[in-house]
Write an enzyme that holds these catalytic residues in place. Structure first.
Site, mmCIF file in Angstrom:
data_model
loop_
_atom_site.group_PDB
_atom_site.id
_atom_site.type_symbol
_atom_site.label_atom_id
_atom_site.label_comp_id
_atom_site.label_asym_id
_atom_site.label_seq_id
_atom_site.Cartn_x
_atom_site.Cartn_y
_atom_site.Cartn_z
ATOM 1 N N PHE A 127 0.862 -1.189 0.000
ATOM 2 C CA PHE A 127 0.000 0.000 0.000
ATOM 3 C C PHE A 127 0.896 1.236 0.000
ATOM 4 O O PHE A 127 1.715 1.421 0.896
ATOM 5 C CB PHE A 127 -0.927 0.049 1.217
ATOM 6 C CG PHE A 127 -1.871 1.227 1.150
ATOM 7 C CD1 PHE A 127 -3.052 1.150 0.416
ATOM 8 C CD2 PHE A 127 -1.559 2.432 1.764
ATOM 9 C CE1 PHE A 127 -3.901 2.256 0.308
ATOM 10 C CE2 PHE A 127 -2.409 3.539 1.664
ATOM 11 C CZ PHE A 127 -3.574 3.443 0.928
ATOM 12 N N ASP A 214 9.338 2.741 1.576
ATOM 13 C CA ASP A 214 8.168 3.506 2.020
ATOM 14 C C ASP A 214 8.033 3.306 3.525
ATOM 15 O O ASP A 214 7.545 2.277 3.993
ATOM 16 C CB ASP A 214 6.917 3.010 1.286
ATOM 17 C CG ASP A 214 5.644 3.711 1.752
ATOM 18 O OD1 ASP A 214 5.669 4.361 2.818
ATOM 19 O OD2 ASP A 214 4.618 3.585 1.063
ATOM 20 N N LYS A 243 2.883 10.391 8.268
ATOM 21 C CA LYS A 243 2.161 9.959 9.480
ATOM 22 C C LYS A 243 2.740 10.510 10.785
ATOM 23 O O LYS A 243 2.470 11.650 11.138
ATOM 24 C CB LYS A 243 2.086 8.436 9.497
ATOM 25 C CG LYS A 243 1.127 7.908 8.408
ATOM 26 C CD LYS A 243 0.766 6.474 8.644
ATOM 27 C CE LYS A 243 -0.129 5.879 7.580
ATOM 28 N NZ LYS A 243 -1.540 6.041 7.849
#
Ligand SMILES: Cc1ncc(COP(=O)(O)O)c(C=O)c1O
Length: 387
Positions: A127, A214, A243
């Site tokens: 993702f 990532d 985040k």
């Protein structure tokens, strides 16, 4: 009817404020936050250092654009470079934007080498975000469906399969980069093997590919080191994060070293808001708190404690097929789907997440205390036992 586009199936609760690991809803009920706004509020809610930094910067300067020098942005880039072993940083406003920057660096790197149609190796079940390029890099057909044509230039490989990557190298001279999450988060908390990552690093070197990680979810202390690759004995060429970096203010960063760091020049990429004084001041406070308050040691200890309490619960243990993850990024794969569990947890005053249908995912704040970690783990064990 809500005036919002219904892109989220929201739970029937609205929060009014938070303090540490607790959130309070508009009715005054208290919830233990086991998900941190999906791995964002690493320092919990209303962290004094971050709140003060936001208030202080808001009173001075919020935004000027990247047409001018931005002091807190320079400072944050230096701190992140120091922490990560990278050299340069580009700031956007989200994880997807950080990944877009990485994808563009890889493509430009390819074009600079005379490769007209550069390709990036990505993994099944990955993702990387919801923008068109990151959605195309994502390995989940369900969320891609309906948005074709996807962006081309991605070659997909199974997770942890080195031979598949070697075959891709043999058959595809246009590959310029490998791009993956060290622990697949949204896909169900699946770590990549360290040996696999080290071998991919070596292969990237041999092939002249960029190794791009990532760390949007795994970064900023979530797994017990600042970035998950740290301690594995190698350094990637590009790392993205977001985040937890802003503890809730929207920020994304693409860090690079070597040739990758020298790829972008003026006009190659940009963002009006990216790295503005407000978000960078907040992120600097986050960096200071996570590097200075023994937060990383707490992540390891509390992660181990939560695992132990849940897996040693006699009623819950038989339902748990596998425990995966590192630090405070934990997935408990159950022997059955548990579609009602998040709602039941909410009713019990716990915020948790279920991913991939049967995996209870916990991402509590990194500052969770022992007592709070026990409260979360015992609550989750009870919920699993009651299935
Ligand atoms: C590994 C990873 N990459 C990228 C993203 C996208 O981040 P954002 O939602 O901030 O665009 C996420 C979000 O869950 C993620 O977990």
């Amino acid at each position: 009817m809500s005036a919002l586009m219904p892109t989220y199936a929201r739970l029937p609760v609205t929060f009014s404020h938070g303090e540490g690991v607790y959130l309070f809803d508009t009715e005054g009920r208290r919830y233990l936050d086991g998900i941190s706004g999906i791995a964002v509020n690493g320092l919990g809610h209303n962290h004094p250092g971050v709140t003060a930094a936001i208030q202080d910067q808001a009173g001075k300067l919020v935004h000027t654009s990247n047409l001018y020098g931005v002091g807190p942005q320079e400072e944050l880039a230096s701190r992140l470079a120091e922490i990560s072993g990278m050299e340069r940083c580009f700031f956007g406003n989200s994880g997807a934007e950080a990944n877009e920057a990485a994808i563009k660096i890889a493509r430009l790197h390819g074009h600079n080498r005379g490769i007209e149609k550069p390709a990036i190796v990505v993994l099944e079940n990955a993702f990387h975000g919801r923008t068109m390029a990151t959605l195309s890099a994502t390995g989940n057909r369900k969320i891609q469906a309906g948005f074709e044509p996807l962006v081309s230039g991605f070659i997909r490989a199974p997770r942890n399969d080195l031979e598949a990557i070697r075959q891709i190298a043999v058959n595809n001279p246009d590959v310029v980069a490998f791009f993956a999450e060290p622990i697949q988060g949204e896909g169900g908390v699946h770590p990549l093997d360290e040996d696999y990552l080290r071998s991919v690093r070596a292969l990237c070197e041999e092939q002249g590919w960029l190794m791009m990680l990532d760390e949007v979810q795994t970064g900023n202390g979530r797994t017990g080191t600042w970035f998950a690759y740290q301690g594995m004995g190698f350094t990637p060429d590009v790392v993205t994060t977001a985040k937890g970096l802003g503890n809730g203010v929207p920020i994304g960063a693409c860090l690079a070293r070597g040739e990758a760091a020298a790829t972008f020049g003026p006009g190659h990429h940009g963002s009006t808001y990216g790295g503005n004084p407000l978000v960078c001041a907040a992120a600097l406070a986050v960096v200071e708190a996570i590097t200075g308050e023994e937060v990383l040691a707490n992540v390891e200890q509390m992660g181990a404690l939560i695992r132990d309490v849940i897996t040693s619960d006699q009623a819950a243990a038989p339902r748990i097929k596998e425990v995966r993850g590192r630090g405070l990024m934990l997935g408990f794969q159950l022997d059955r789907d548990c579609p009602g569990l998040v709602q039941e947890a909410l009713e019990a005053g716990l915020l948790i997440n279920v991913t991939a249908g049967n995996t209870v995912r916990l991402l509590p704040p990194l500052i969770i205390s022992e007592q709070e970690a026990r409260e979360l783990a015992e609550g989750v064990a009870n919920l699993i036992a009651g299935l």
